[in-house]
Design a protein around this motif. Structure first.
Motif, PDB file in Angstrom:
ATOM      1  N   GLU A  71       0.835  -1.209   0.000  1.00  0.00           N
ATOM      2  CA  GLU A  71       0.000   0.000   0.000  1.00  0.00           C
ATOM      3  C   GLU A  71       0.865   1.253   0.000  1.00  0.00           C
ATOM      4  OE1 GLU A  71      -2.796  -0.118   3.152  1.00  0.00           O
ATOM      5  OE2 GLU A  71      -3.833  -1.916   2.413  1.00  0.00           O
TER       6      GLU A  71
ATOM      7  N   LEU B 106      -0.915 -10.672  -8.977  1.00  0.00           N
ATOM      8  CA  LEU B 106      -2.314 -11.092  -8.970  1.00  0.00           C
ATOM      9  C   LEU B 106      -2.713 -11.748  -7.655  1.00  0.00           C
ATOM     10  CD1 LEU B 106      -4.801 -11.249 -10.852  1.00  0.00           C
ATOM     11  CD2 LEU B 106      -4.000 -13.507 -11.562  1.00  0.00           C
TER      12      LEU B 106
ATOM     13  N   CYS C 100       1.139  -4.482 -14.874  1.00  0.00           N
ATOM     14  CA  CYS C 100       0.709  -3.102 -14.576  1.00  0.00           C
ATOM     15  C   CYS C 100      -0.784  -3.058 -14.262  1.00  0.00           C
ATOM     16  CB  CYS C 100       1.010  -2.192 -15.759  1.00  0.00           C
ATOM     17  SG  CYS C 100       2.747  -1.737 -15.934  1.00  0.00           S
ATOM     18  N   LEU C 101      -1.579  -3.784 -15.057  1.00  0.00           N
ATOM     19  CA  LEU C 101      -3.022  -3.790 -14.841  1.00  0.00           C
ATOM     20  C   LEU C 101      -3.384  -4.362 -13.474  1.00  0.00           C
ATOM     21  CD1 LEU C 101      -4.539  -4.941 -18.275  1.00  0.00           C
ATOM     22  CD2 LEU C 101      -4.568  -2.663 -17.256  1.00  0.00           C
ATOM     23  N   TRP C 102      -2.768  -5.490 -13.132  1.00  0.00           N
ATOM     24  CA  TRP C 102      -3.105  -6.141 -11.859  1.00  0.00           C
ATOM     25  C   TRP C 102      -2.581  -5.351 -10.667  1.00  0.00           C
ATOM     26  CZ3 TRP C 102      -1.461 -11.376 -14.436  1.00  0.00           C
ATOM     27  CH2 TRP C 102      -2.512 -11.811 -15.234  1.00  0.00           C
TER      28      TRP C 102
ATOM     29  N   SER D  47      -2.186  -2.034 -10.727  1.00  0.00           N
ATOM     30  CA  SER D  47      -2.983  -0.801 -10.666  1.00  0.00           C
ATOM     31  C   SER D  47      -4.337  -1.045 -10.009  1.00  0.00           C
ATOM     32  CB  SER D  47      -3.189  -0.233 -12.067  1.00  0.00           C
ATOM     33  OG  SER D  47      -3.964  -1.107 -12.858  1.00  0.00           O
ATOM     34  N   ARG D  48      -4.847  -2.279 -10.159  1.00  0.00           N
ATOM     35  CA  ARG D  48      -6.112  -2.619  -9.498  1.00  0.00           C
ATOM     36  C   ARG D  48      -5.961  -2.493  -7.988  1.00  0.00           C
ATOM     37  NH1 ARG D  48      -8.207  -8.709  -9.724  1.00  0.00           N
ATOM     38  NH2 ARG D  48      -6.354  -8.837  -8.402  1.00  0.00           N
ATOM     39  N   ARG D  49      -4.802  -2.892  -7.484  1.00  0.00           N
ATOM     40  CA  ARG D  49      -4.563  -2.770  -6.042  1.00  0.00           C
ATOM     41  C   ARG D  49      -4.312  -1.320  -5.652  1.00  0.00           C
ATOM     42  NH1 ARG D  49      -0.072  -7.222  -5.333  1.00  0.00           N
ATOM     43  NH2 ARG D  49       0.086  -6.332  -3.247  1.00  0.00           N
ATOM     44  N   ARG D  50      -3.710  -0.550  -6.562  1.00  0.00           N
ATOM     45  CA  ARG D  50      -3.473   0.868  -6.259  1.00  0.00           C
ATOM     46  C   ARG D  50      -4.800   1.606  -6.133  1.00  0.00           C
ATOM     47  NH1 ARG D  50       0.487   4.718  -9.741  1.00  0.00           N
ATOM     48  NH2 ARG D  50       1.951   4.295  -8.051  1.00  0.00           N
ATOM     49  N   LEU D  51      -5.762   1.224  -6.993  1.00  0.00           N
ATOM     50  CA  LEU D  51      -7.065   1.879  -6.950  1.00  0.00           C
ATOM     51  C   LEU D  51      -7.916   1.374  -5.793  1.00  0.00           C
ATOM     52  CD1 LEU D  51      -7.841   1.847 -10.781  1.00  0.00           C
ATOM     53  CD2 LEU D  51      -7.145   3.809  -9.388  1.00  0.00           C
TER      54      LEU D  51
END
Length: 252
Positions: free
Chosen positions: A91, A164, A243-245, A247-251
């Motif tokens: 985080e 992931l 990057c996609l996976w 970024s999902r955690r960043r959001l």
């Protein structure tokens, strides 16, 4: 355009150094290198019966690379993101004003450097075959280069799956399964089965996606741009998924 690229890659250098230090500050990199070199030596000298071949080249050595990468490189990459989650630092890392591509590529390149170090430590084998005969050194150098590109493809799978899942064990198992699919797709036993079930055209299509098939031309001393494009494109695809996976955690 340049400013956007610079912003996206802003965290690359710091992430690369941090991850590389993390590998060599713990026994992980040393254990990986020792076991990898031991396995590569055993398969080359014993399983492939190098001395019985009577030929001074590294074909028996390179033939095992896809199969050993399939096991060892996911083990090297499984910690890249899963370890952050386990330590509770993901985080904080993702909240920093750093470009995600820089973070992803910094982690991937650190693991790639460790894998490259493993390849570099096999150079005494190259010297050995030169001592025993007159091998095609240009072909060997080319195969080393393509092998390093192939290592990046295997590592990209492990790094993406690590983002992931929060478990290193789960990341390792899933990565090995995916790597096995892309490796065994070019295995003669698999190809003959696919050919019998679905025909020659479909078997040829499957073989084109296999790491073994792509690596074969390099083992013959032939540099094909499509092979370089395949491994770089494969690595870029899984880096994009990473990057996609992430970024999902960043959001959140």
């Amino acid at each position: 355009m340049i400013s956007i690229l610079r912003q996206q890659m802003s965290g690359f250098t710091a992430t690369y150094r941090r991850e590389l230090n993390a590998y060599f500050a713990t026994p992980m990199a040393y254990v990986f290198l020792a076991v990898f070199l031991l396995a590569l030596g055993l398969f080359t000298w014993e399983a492939a019966r190098f001395f019985d071949s009577g030929v001074a080249d590294l074909q028996p050595f390179f033939a095992w690379h896809p199969w050993l990468y399939m096991i060892f490189l996911p083990a090297l990459a499984m910690r890249l993101w899963a370890d952050e989650r386990a330590a509770g630092t993901d985080e904080l890392l993702l909240s920093l004003p750093l470009g995600l591509p820089g973070l992803v590529l910094g982690k991937l390149c650190a693991a790639w450097t460790v894998a490259g170090t493993g390849l570099l430590l096999t150079l005494p084998m190259w010297l050995s075959v030169n001592y025993l005969g007159n091998p095609d050194n240009a072909a060997i150098a080319l195969t080393y280069l393509v092998s390093l590109l192939m290592a990046g493809a295997y590592l990209s799978i492990g790094a993406a799956v690590s983002a992931l899942t929060g478990s290193q064990v789960t990341a390792f198992v899933i990565s090995v399964v995916i790597a096995f699919v892309f490796t065994a797709a070019g295995w003669p036993l698999v190809l003959s089965t696919v050919q019998a079930l679905f025909g020659t055209g479909f078997a040829d299509l499957i073989a084109r996606f296999s790491f073994i098939t792509q690596f074969e031309s390099a083992q013959r001393g032939v540099l094909e741009l499509r092979v370089v494009a395949y491994f770089l494109g494969f690595t870029a695809t899984f880096a994009f998924l990473n990057c996609l996976w992430a970024s999902r955690r960043r959001l959140g």
